[in-house]
Motif scaffolding. Structure first.
Motif, PDB file in Angstrom:
ATOM      1  N   HIS A  45       0.877  -1.173   0.000  1.00  0.00           N
ATOM      2  CA  HIS A  45       0.000   0.000   0.000  1.00  0.00           C
ATOM      3  C   HIS A  45       0.914   1.223   0.000  1.00  0.00           C
ATOM      4  O   HIS A  45       1.729   1.410   0.899  1.00  0.00           O
ATOM      5  N   ILE A  46       0.782   2.062  -1.013  1.00  0.00           N
ATOM      6  CA  ILE A  46       1.683   3.195  -1.173  1.00  0.00           C
ATOM      7  C   ILE A  46       0.898   4.495  -1.040  1.00  0.00           C
ATOM      8  O   ILE A  46      -0.068   4.723  -1.765  1.00  0.00           O
ATOM      9  N   THR A  47       1.317   5.327  -0.104  1.00  0.00           N
ATOM     10  CA  THR A  47       0.710   6.645   0.062  1.00  0.00           C
ATOM     11  C   THR A  47       1.813   7.684  -0.017  1.00  0.00           C
ATOM     12  O   THR A  47       2.935   7.462   0.444  1.00  0.00           O
ATOM     13  N   GLU A  48       1.484   8.840  -0.581  1.00  0.00           N
ATOM     14  CA  GLU A  48       2.483   9.877  -0.795  1.00  0.00           C
ATOM     15  C   GLU A  48       2.158  11.107   0.037  1.00  0.00           C
ATOM     16  O   GLU A  48       0.999  11.506   0.158  1.00  0.00           O
ATOM     17  N   THR A  49       3.191  11.693   0.626  1.00  0.00           N
ATOM     18  CA  THR A  49       3.039  12.915   1.423  1.00  0.00           C
ATOM     19  C   THR A  49       4.171  13.876   1.069  1.00  0.00           C
ATOM     20  O   THR A  49       5.171  13.494   0.465  1.00  0.00           O
ATOM     21  N   ARG A  50       4.019  15.122   1.461  1.00  0.00           N
ATOM     22  CA  ARG A  50       5.074  16.114   1.288  1.00  0.00           C
ATOM     23  C   ARG A  50       5.366  16.764   2.626  1.00  0.00           C
ATOM     24  O   ARG A  50       4.438  17.079   3.381  1.00  0.00           O
ATOM     25  N   ASN A  51       6.643  16.951   2.925  1.00  0.00           N
ATOM     26  CA  ASN A  51       6.994  17.590   4.186  1.00  0.00           C
ATOM     27  C   ASN A  51       7.075  19.103   4.017  1.00  0.00           C
ATOM     28  O   ASN A  51       6.751  19.638   2.954  1.00  0.00           O
ATOM     29  N   CYS A  52       7.532  19.784   5.051  1.00  0.00           N
ATOM     30  CA  CYS A  52       7.549  21.247   5.017  1.00  0.00           C
ATOM     31  C   CYS A  52       8.534  21.793   3.984  1.00  0.00           C
ATOM     32  O   CYS A  52       8.436  22.950   3.564  1.00  0.00           O
ATOM     33  N   ASP A  53       9.502  20.966   3.568  1.00  0.00           N
ATOM     34  CA  ASP A  53      10.450  21.378   2.530  1.00  0.00           C
ATOM     35  C   ASP A  53       9.971  20.995   1.135  1.00  0.00           C
ATOM     36  O   ASP A  53      10.733  21.076   0.171  1.00  0.00           O
ATOM     37  N   LEU A  54       8.699  20.554   1.047  1.00  0.00           N
ATOM     38  CA  LEU A  54       8.077  20.149  -0.217  1.00  0.00           C
ATOM     39  C   LEU A  54       8.745  18.931  -0.837  1.00  0.00           C
ATOM     40  O   LEU A  54       8.629  18.686  -2.034  1.00  0.00           O
ATOM     41  N   GLU A  55       9.459  18.167  -0.011  1.00  0.00           N
ATOM     42  CA  GLU A  55      10.008  16.903  -0.486  1.00  0.00           C
ATOM     43  C   GLU A  55       8.894  15.865  -0.551  1.00  0.00           C
ATOM     44  O   GLU A  55       8.016  15.829   0.310  1.00  0.00           O
ATOM     45  N   SER A  56       8.943  15.014  -1.560  1.00  0.00           N
ATOM     46  CA  SER A  56       7.924  13.990  -1.735  1.00  0.00           C
ATOM     47  C   SER A  56       8.390  12.676  -1.110  1.00  0.00           C
ATOM     48  O   SER A  56       9.453  12.156  -1.454  1.00  0.00           O
ATOM     49  N   TRP A  57       7.580  12.168  -0.176  1.00  0.00           N
ATOM     50  CA  TRP A  57       7.891  10.912   0.501  1.00  0.00           C
ATOM     51  C   TRP A  57       6.751   9.929   0.286  1.00  0.00           C
ATOM     52  O   TRP A  57       5.587  10.324   0.191  1.00  0.00           O
ATOM     53  N   MET A  58       7.082   8.662   0.217  1.00  0.00           N
ATOM     54  CA  MET A  58       6.083   7.615   0.037  1.00  0.00           C
ATOM     55  C   MET A  58       6.193   6.592   1.162  1.00  0.00           C
ATOM     56  O   MET A  58       7.305   6.154   1.487  1.00  0.00           O
ATOM     57  N   ASP A  59       5.050   6.242   1.749  1.00  0.00           N
ATOM     58  CA  ASP A  59       4.993   5.164   2.733  1.00  0.00           C
ATOM     59  C   ASP A  59       4.719   3.854   1.996  1.00  0.00           C
ATOM     60  O   ASP A  59       3.705   3.733   1.294  1.00  0.00           O
ATOM     61  N   TYR A  60       5.621   2.894   2.148  1.00  0.00           N
ATOM     62  CA  TYR A  60       5.426   1.554   1.602  1.00  0.00           C
ATOM     63  C   TYR A  60       5.023   0.641   2.749  1.00  0.00           C
ATOM     64  O   TYR A  60       5.833   0.317   3.606  1.00  0.00           O
ATOM     65  N   LYS A  61       3.755   0.243   2.746  1.00  0.00           N
ATOM     66  CA  LYS A  61       3.217  -0.564   3.835  1.00  0.00           C
ATOM     67  C   LYS A  61       2.911  -1.965   3.338  1.00  0.00           C
ATOM     68  O   LYS A  61       2.219  -2.152   2.341  1.00  0.00           O
ATOM     69  N   HIS A  62       3.456  -2.957   4.042  1.00  0.00           N
ATOM     70  CA  HIS A  62       3.168  -4.356   3.732  1.00  0.00           C
ATOM     71  C   HIS A  62       2.269  -4.918   4.821  1.00  0.00           C
ATOM     72  O   HIS A  62       2.611  -4.881   6.007  1.00  0.00           O
ATOM     73  N   ASP A  63       1.100  -5.413   4.434  1.00  0.00           N
ATOM     74  CA  ASP A  63       0.145  -5.949   5.404  1.00  0.00           C
ATOM     75  C   ASP A  63       0.706  -7.201   6.063  1.00  0.00           C
ATOM     76  O   ASP A  63       1.374  -8.018   5.444  1.00  0.00           O
ATOM     77  N   GLY A  64       0.404  -7.347   7.326  1.00  0.00           N
ATOM     78  CA  GLY A  64       0.851  -8.502   8.085  1.00  0.00           C
ATOM     79  C   GLY A  64       0.560  -8.271   9.539  1.00  0.00           C
ATOM     80  O   GLY A  64      -0.180  -7.355   9.900  1.00  0.00           O
ATOM     81  N   THR A  65       1.139  -9.105  10.393  1.00  0.00           N
ATOM     82  CA  THR A  65       0.938  -8.961  11.827  1.00  0.00           C
ATOM     83  C   THR A  65       2.302  -8.905  12.509  1.00  0.00           C
ATOM     84  O   THR A  65       2.940  -9.922  12.743  1.00  0.00           O
ATOM     85  N   PRO A  66       2.778  -7.700  12.844  1.00  0.00           N
ATOM     86  CA  PRO A  66       2.154  -6.402  12.552  1.00  0.00           C
ATOM     87  C   PRO A  66       2.474  -5.957  11.122  1.00  0.00           C
ATOM     88  O   PRO A  66       3.389  -6.504  10.493  1.00  0.00           O
ATOM     89  N   PRO A  67       1.763  -4.955  10.602  1.00  0.00           N
ATOM     90  CA  PRO A  67       2.116  -4.417   9.282  1.00  0.00           C
ATOM     91  C   PRO A  67       3.461  -3.698   9.347  1.00  0.00           C
ATOM     92  O   PRO A  67       3.788  -3.075  10.359  1.00  0.00           O
ATOM     93  N   LEU A  68       4.233  -3.806   8.290  1.00  0.00           N
ATOM     94  CA  LEU A  68       5.559  -3.195   8.241  1.00  0.00           C
ATOM     95  C   LEU A  68       5.556  -2.048   7.238  1.00  0.00           C
ATOM     96  O   LEU A  68       5.050  -2.190   6.128  1.00  0.00           O
ATOM     97  N   THR A  69       6.142  -0.930   7.635  1.00  0.00           N
ATOM     98  CA  THR A  69       6.139   0.263   6.783  1.00  0.00           C
ATOM     99  C   THR A  69       7.517   0.906   6.765  1.00  0.00           C
ATOM    100  O   THR A  69       8.168   1.036   7.808  1.00  0.00           O
ATOM    101  N   VAL A  70       7.968   1.296   5.578  1.00  0.00           N
ATOM    102  CA  VAL A  70       9.167   2.118   5.447  1.00  0.00           C
ATOM    103  C   VAL A  70       8.812   3.355   4.653  1.00  0.00           C
ATOM    104  O   VAL A  70       7.860   3.364   3.874  1.00  0.00           O
ATOM    105  N   GLN A  71       9.579   4.409   4.871  1.00  0.00           N
ATOM    106  CA  GLN A  71       9.354   5.669   4.167  1.00  0.00           C
ATOM    107  C   GLN A  71      10.460   5.875   3.134  1.00  0.00           C
ATOM    108  O   GLN A  71      11.645   5.773   3.449  1.00  0.00           O
ATOM    109  N   ILE A  72      10.035   6.151   1.913  1.00  0.00           N
ATOM    110  CA  ILE A  72      10.950   6.302   0.789  1.00  0.00           C
ATOM    111  C   ILE A  72      10.858   7.724   0.254  1.00  0.00           C
ATOM    112  O   ILE A  72       9.765   8.215  -0.029  1.00  0.00           O
TER     113      ILE A  72
END
Length: 303
Positions: A45-72
């Protein structure tokens, strides 16, 4: 592969680089040229956000127990002519299919990396697979690497973001520029890694032998390389020939069906005109090193 089809595929890949050079987003590039998994089978599951410096970051979430997420961190979309001249910049454009499939493999098999030393080579601007291991695998050491300096600068930013709350510095991964023909760097990291990961790096004729040798030299005496790559014409077979010279025939295995979700997607698309197994389906290659056979040492030193 038919010469006309090969020409068309090359055209699509250059379209991606052209868009990056001009500062345009690459999400609308035809998927048969980009082979990006998020245009096909959904592994994260990929969601995109921007921080205060307008950098684009994406959360890569893998479903599971617990779900694992890294920010790219999405690298800057504009490539200069100097960037293109520097070398292979495909890792700076997007996260390719094989990298995402390899990341899923790492998540599913996370327990085997406990207290192991791990390196990802050719990981582009994300090193997505190695990042998941570094964050959740309890590995003793993780090195994230690529031959492109621009990619490594982005990986360094990703490490700082994902490990900003880490107190144990020994667990924070290293971001290192490793060119496979750079003897000085290879000597520095030789025989240090229990596991080596590499995604879709077999296609370059001019560097393929250097890649095979680098993999052999970076692994410990009983280390294992895990590689995901599509066939791409003769590219995979040419690499496997080199690998067998170094690891021996028994040390090389290729697996077509390794993940049920990826396999079912593959089967469901065999009759789709835009899907080409030769470039869209990553195979799993395992290279197991063993120094019990002295002939392998001879082959490695003379290659």
């Amino acid at each position: 592969m038919d010469p006309i089809k090969r020409k068309n595929l090359a055209k699509y890949r250059w379209l991606i680089l052209r868009k990056a050079l001009l500062g345009r987003r690459t999400s609308d590039v035809p998927s048969k040229g980009s082979i990006r998994v998020h245009n096909s089978v959904a592994l994260f599951h990929i969601t995109e956000t921007r921080n205060c410096d307008l950098e684009s970051w994406m959360d890569y979430k893998h479903d599971g127990t617990p779900p694992l997420t890294v920010q790219i961190k999405r690298p800057l979309s504009i490539l200069s002519m100097e960037d293109l001249i520097e070398g292979d910049n495909t890792g700076n454009v997007c996260i390719w299919a094989s990298e995402q499939v390899m990341a899923r493999y790492c998540v599913v098999n996370m327990k085997q990396f406990y207290n192991k030393s791990v390196i990802e080579i050719g990981g582009g601007s994300s090193c997505l697979a190695g990042l998941f291991i570094a964050k959740y695998g309890n590995a003793s050491r993780v090195v994230l690497s690529d031959g492109n300096n621009r990619a490594i600068m982005n990986v360094d930013s990703i490490i700082r973001k994902n490990f900003c709350n880490k107190m144990d510095n020994l667990k924070i991964p290293e971001a290192v520029q490793i060119e496979w023909d750079n003897e000085e760097v290879l000597v520095q990291y030789a025989a240090q890694f229990d596991f080596l990961f590499c995604a879709d790096c077999l296609f370059r004729d001019d560097i393929r032998r250097h890649l095979a040798l680098a993999i052999f030299r970076l692994l410990t005496s009983e280390g294992e390389a895990i590689i995901f790559a599509p066939r791409r014409g003769n590219s995979m077979n040419d690499f496997l020939k080199l690998a067998k010279e170094l690891f021996g025939i028994s040390g090389v295995s290729i697996i077509q069906k390794y993940d049920e979700k990826v396999w079912q997607f593959h089967l469901s698309n065999l009759n789709v005109s835009s899907y080409n197994e030769d470039i869209h389906y990553p195979y799993l290659i395992k290279l197991t090193k063993s120094l019990k056979n002295p002939s392998l040492l001879t082959a490695a030193s003379s290659a």
